[in-house]
Design an enzyme around this catalytic site. Sequence first.
Site, mmCIF file in Angstrom:
data_model
loop_
_atom_site.group_PDB
_atom_site.id
_atom_site.type_symbol
_atom_site.label_atom_id
_atom_site.label_comp_id
_atom_site.label_asym_id
_atom_site.label_seq_id
_atom_site.Cartn_x
_atom_site.Cartn_y
_atom_site.Cartn_z
ATOM 1 N N SER A 25 0.838 -1.215 0.000
ATOM 2 C CA SER A 25 0.000 0.000 0.000
ATOM 3 C C SER A 25 0.868 1.259 0.000
ATOM 4 O O SER A 25 0.506 2.269 -0.611
ATOM 5 C CB SER A 25 -0.977 -0.006 1.170
ATOM 6 O OG SER A 25 -0.314 0.173 2.398
ATOM 7 N N ARG A 77 22.177 -15.093 2.608
ATOM 8 C CA ARG A 77 21.760 -13.697 2.421
ATOM 9 C C ARG A 77 22.617 -12.983 1.374
ATOM 10 O O ARG A 77 22.134 -12.154 0.615
ATOM 11 C CB ARG A 77 21.872 -12.922 3.737
ATOM 12 C CG ARG A 77 20.819 -13.260 4.738
ATOM 13 C CD ARG A 77 20.866 -12.308 5.932
ATOM 14 N NE ARG A 77 20.056 -12.826 7.028
ATOM 15 C CZ ARG A 77 18.731 -12.710 7.110
ATOM 16 N NH1 ARG A 77 18.069 -12.085 6.175
ATOM 17 N NH2 ARG A 77 18.070 -13.224 8.122
ATOM 18 N N LEU A 105 18.876 -6.861 5.410
ATOM 19 C CA LEU A 105 19.840 -6.678 4.327
ATOM 20 C C LEU A 105 21.275 -6.779 4.853
ATOM 21 O O LEU A 105 21.552 -6.372 5.986
ATOM 22 C CB LEU A 105 19.610 -5.312 3.667
ATOM 23 C CG LEU A 105 18.241 -5.198 2.968
ATOM 24 C CD1 LEU A 105 17.871 -3.740 2.733
ATOM 25 C CD2 LEU A 105 18.235 -5.984 1.659
ATOM 26 N N ASN A 119 13.821 3.669 4.271
ATOM 27 C CA ASN A 119 12.833 2.704 4.751
ATOM 28 C C ASN A 119 11.762 3.438 5.555
ATOM 29 O O ASN A 119 12.016 4.515 6.089
ATOM 30 C CB ASN A 119 13.545 1.700 5.673
ATOM 31 C CG ASN A 119 12.607 0.632 6.213
ATOM 32 O OD1 ASN A 119 11.765 0.094 5.483
ATOM 33 N ND2 ASN A 119 12.734 0.318 7.487
ATOM 34 N N HIS A 121 9.337 2.665 8.871
ATOM 35 C CA HIS A 121 9.173 1.718 9.977
ATOM 36 C C HIS A 121 8.006 2.185 10.846
ATOM 37 O O HIS A 121 7.904 3.370 11.165
ATOM 38 C CB HIS A 121 10.459 1.653 10.804
ATOM 39 C CG HIS A 121 10.354 0.693 11.952
ATOM 40 N ND1 HIS A 121 10.415 -0.673 11.766
ATOM 41 C CD2 HIS A 121 10.161 0.901 13.275
ATOM 42 C CE1 HIS A 121 10.257 -1.270 12.950
ATOM 43 N NE2 HIS A 121 10.115 -0.343 13.874
ATOM 44 N N SER A 148 8.242 6.209 11.154
ATOM 45 C CA SER A 148 9.475 6.956 10.880
ATOM 46 C C SER A 148 10.002 6.586 9.506
ATOM 47 O O SER A 148 10.029 5.405 9.144
ATOM 48 C CB SER A 148 10.570 6.593 11.895
ATOM 49 O OG SER A 148 10.125 6.750 13.216
ATOM 50 N N THR A 153 20.931 1.857 7.537
ATOM 51 C CA THR A 153 22.323 1.515 7.816
ATOM 52 C C THR A 153 22.364 0.033 8.153
ATOM 53 O O THR A 153 21.309 -0.622 8.219
ATOM 54 C CB THR A 153 22.865 2.348 8.998
ATOM 55 O OG1 THR A 153 21.992 2.144 10.117
ATOM 56 C CG2 THR A 153 22.925 3.830 8.667
ATOM 57 N N GLU A 155 22.766 -1.527 10.807
ATOM 58 C CA GLU A 155 22.054 -1.920 12.019
ATOM 59 C C GLU A 155 20.544 -1.780 11.801
ATOM 60 O O GLU A 155 20.071 -0.712 11.362
ATOM 61 C CB GLU A 155 22.494 -0.994 13.166
ATOM 62 C CG GLU A 155 22.238 -1.589 14.531
ATOM 63 C CD GLU A 155 22.612 -0.588 15.634
ATOM 64 O OE1 GLU A 155 21.995 -0.644 16.691
ATOM 65 O OE2 GLU A 155 23.497 0.253 15.379
ATOM 66 N N LEU A 156 19.790 -2.820 12.126
ATOM 67 C CA LEU A 156 18.351 -2.871 11.820
ATOM 68 C C LEU A 156 17.577 -1.717 12.468
ATOM 69 O O LEU A 156 17.678 -1.499 13.683
ATOM 70 C CB LEU A 156 17.789 -4.215 12.314
ATOM 71 C CG LEU A 156 16.327 -4.499 11.960
ATOM 72 C CD1 LEU A 156 16.170 -4.725 10.464
ATOM 73 C CD2 LEU A 156 15.810 -5.687 12.751
ATOM 74 N N ASP A 157 16.802 -1.003 11.659
ATOM 75 C CA ASP A 157 15.913 0.079 12.132
ATOM 76 C C ASP A 157 16.645 1.133 12.967
ATOM 77 O O ASP A 157 16.077 1.700 13.909
ATOM 78 C CB ASP A 157 14.748 -0.499 12.975
ATOM 79 C CG ASP A 157 13.891 -1.472 12.177
ATOM 80 O OD1 ASP A 157 13.788 -1.303 10.954
ATOM 81 O OD2 ASP A 157 13.337 -2.404 12.789
ATOM 82 N N GLU A 186 1.255 6.750 7.440
ATOM 83 C CA GLU A 186 2.390 6.368 6.588
ATOM 84 C C GLU A 186 2.167 6.828 5.152
ATOM 85 O O GLU A 186 3.089 7.242 4.461
ATOM 86 C CB GLU A 186 2.587 4.851 6.607
ATOM 87 C CG GLU A 186 3.097 4.308 7.925
ATOM 88 C CD GLU A 186 3.368 2.812 7.870
ATOM 89 O OE1 GLU A 186 3.787 2.294 6.825
ATOM 90 O OE2 GLU A 186 3.142 2.139 8.898
#
Length: 223
Positions: A25, A77, A105, A119, A121, A148, A153, A155-157, A186
């Site tokens: 969406s 990965r 990632l 991204n 979140h 947000s 980067t 490091e996740l979120d 969003e």
Amino acid sequence: MKKIRYSTKTSMPKSLVVLISGRGSNMQTIHKRTLDGTINAEIKAVLSNNPIAGGLEYARENELASHVINHKEFNNRESFDQQLIDQIDVYEPDYLILAGFMRILTPGFVDHYHGRLINIHPSLLPRHQGLHTHARAIAAGDREHGASVHFVTAELDAGPVIMQAKVLIEAHHTAETLEQAVLKMEHLLYPQAIALLCSDRIKQQQDITVCDGEPLDTPLLLT
Ligand code: GAR
């Protein structure tokens, strides 16, 4: 908090590739905002790791190039991410937009798109990184929740935040209704942040977000 004017038509149109895993969406709203000129950019392709992602149907119906790269067909990965890079780079995008892309990632992938990878979140980062953010915000007794948009980067979120939208948590909210309220925000927030990015007003410099040439000490707030 920094106040900015939302003029966004000063630069050449940008090219975007959007990564999704599900209903898409956010991708659909971003697409609509490129068509009405709010975002000065064109979506060149939509990629999904999930062959049955609902958003793929929208992409096909709207004649957007789409590709499935199924993570289940890869041993690790690194090889999955390399295949993603190979496909994405065919389109030479200015920006890569993660819109409900639910894969972690690799640092190699993130480095490859440094400053070009964003991204959305569903939380007011740095609160509630990871999954099930709406239920966790309610369980924690938070008074507000939201979403947000941030640079990605390794490091996740945890990358530098660009812009946030807030939703007050009310007594009647369940995780589901709060999720719906945040998703509605969003759909306003992500296009607004991408519009600023595509007009060259937002940049990533190492681990900070720069807006109109100045470091952002707090994220921009959706108005
Ligand atoms: C959105 O709520 C987005 O914030 C979230 O997934 C949903 C995707 O919805 N993303 C994450 O949780 C990433 N950590 P959509 O497919 O309808 O855009």
